[in-house]
Design a protein around this motif. Structure first.
Motif, PDB file in Angstrom:
ATOM      1  N   ILE A  22       4.534 -36.882 -28.375  1.00 44.26           N
ATOM      2  CA  ILE A  22       5.519 -37.195 -29.415  1.00 44.26           C
ATOM      3  C   ILE A  22       4.893 -37.028 -30.792  1.00 44.26           C
ATOM      4  O   ILE A  22       5.499 -36.429 -31.693  1.00 44.26           O
ATOM      5  CB  ILE A  22       6.081 -38.623 -29.228  1.00 44.26           C
ATOM      6  N   ARG A  23       3.683 -37.533 -30.970  1.00 39.11           N
ATOM      7  CA  ARG A  23       2.995 -37.397 -32.257  1.00 39.11           C
ATOM      8  C   ARG A  23       2.818 -35.927 -32.624  1.00 39.11           C
ATOM      9  O   ARG A  23       2.993 -35.547 -33.784  1.00 39.11           O
ATOM     10  CB  ARG A  23       1.655 -38.122 -32.220  1.00 39.11           C
ATOM     11  N   THR A  24       2.465 -35.098 -31.647  1.00 36.44           N
ATOM     12  CA  THR A  24       2.307 -33.665 -31.905  1.00 36.44           C
ATOM     13  C   THR A  24       3.629 -33.066 -32.382  1.00 36.44           C
ATOM     14  O   THR A  24       3.661 -32.300 -33.347  1.00 36.44           O
ATOM     15  CB  THR A  24       1.807 -32.930 -30.643  1.00 36.44           C
ATOM     16  N   GLY A  25       4.729 -33.415 -31.699  1.00 38.47           N
ATOM     17  CA  GLY A  25       6.040 -32.911 -32.104  1.00 38.47           C
ATOM     18  C   GLY A  25       6.407 -33.313 -33.515  1.00 38.47           C
ATOM     19  O   GLY A  25       6.904 -32.507 -34.309  1.00 38.47           O
ATOM     20  N   ILE A  26       6.159 -34.566 -33.861  1.00 36.90           N
ATOM     21  CA  ILE A  26       6.470 -35.052 -35.213  1.00 36.90           C
ATOM     22  C   ILE A  26       5.544 -34.416 -36.243  1.00 36.90           C
ATOM     23  O   ILE A  26       5.983 -34.022 -37.327  1.00 36.90           O
ATOM     24  CB  ILE A  26       6.412 -36.595 -35.262  1.00 36.90           C
TER      25      ILE A  26
END
Length: 186
Positions: free
Chosen positions: A76-80
């Motif tokens: 999720i952090r990578t996507g954001i």
């Protein structure tokens, strides 16, 4: 042609992503709203807006299935980190989400944050943690947001059929969002 940026920016750093000047919208949603979120995602892509939508992130699916919260959080952090904007799809289901509050918290100071209300969501139905975002109440508001993100005049996007007028009966979001709401949230 717009794309789901999961494929092309997975390994890039946040600073490198920002330096590229790419506009990408992270779609945050509760899993029960996946069908509606997918329609919104498809609408954004058709309008020329890049997205990060979890449905295409195979690593994220594997981490969810193997019950690995650290890896889910990292995905999720990578996507954001690879997004310039965040669009939180809000429905009554959002109140029961375990990940949407995390996504908003992580993306709050990294992205331009918007909350998109699904059909019939009143202001009092918005979770408090969403009310600090800019609210996208209807298709009219979404079309304006697309124009701002893409920096293309709304009339041009409509003429090229990259998006559909809010009043059009064949608008693909007609069953997902309200067309136009005139009353204020105050």
């Amino acid at each position: 042609m717009a794309i789901n940026r999961f494929y092309s920016t997975k390994q890039i750093s946040r600073n490198s992503f920002l330096a590229l000047g790419i506009k990408c919208v992270f779609i945050s949603h509760q899993q029960k709203d996946k069908e509606s979120a997918k329609k919104i995602t498809d609408y954004l892509i058709a309008a020329g807006i890049d997205v990060y939508f979890d449905e295409y992130d195979k690593d994220l699916k594997i981490h969810h299935q193997s019950n690995n919260p650290k890896a889910v959080t990292d995905a999720i952090r990578t996507g954001i980190n690879n997004s310039s904007h965040m669009l939180v799809v809000v429905s009554p289901n959002t109140l029961y989400s375990t990940w949407v509050p995390f996504e908003i918290g992580y993306g709050y100071d990294k992205t331009d944050l918007y909350a998109l209300c699904l059909k019939g969501i009143p202001y009092r139905g918005l979770p408090e943690y969403v009310r600090s975002a800019t609210i996208i109440r209807d298709i009219y508001d979404l079309n304006n947001l697309i124009s701002r993100i893409s920096k293309v005049d709304k009339e041009i996007l409509l003429q090229k059929r990259m998006m559909s007028d809010y009043g059009n009966q064949t608008n693909p979001l007609r069953n997902v969002m309200d067309a136009l709401i005139n009353d204020s949230y105050s």
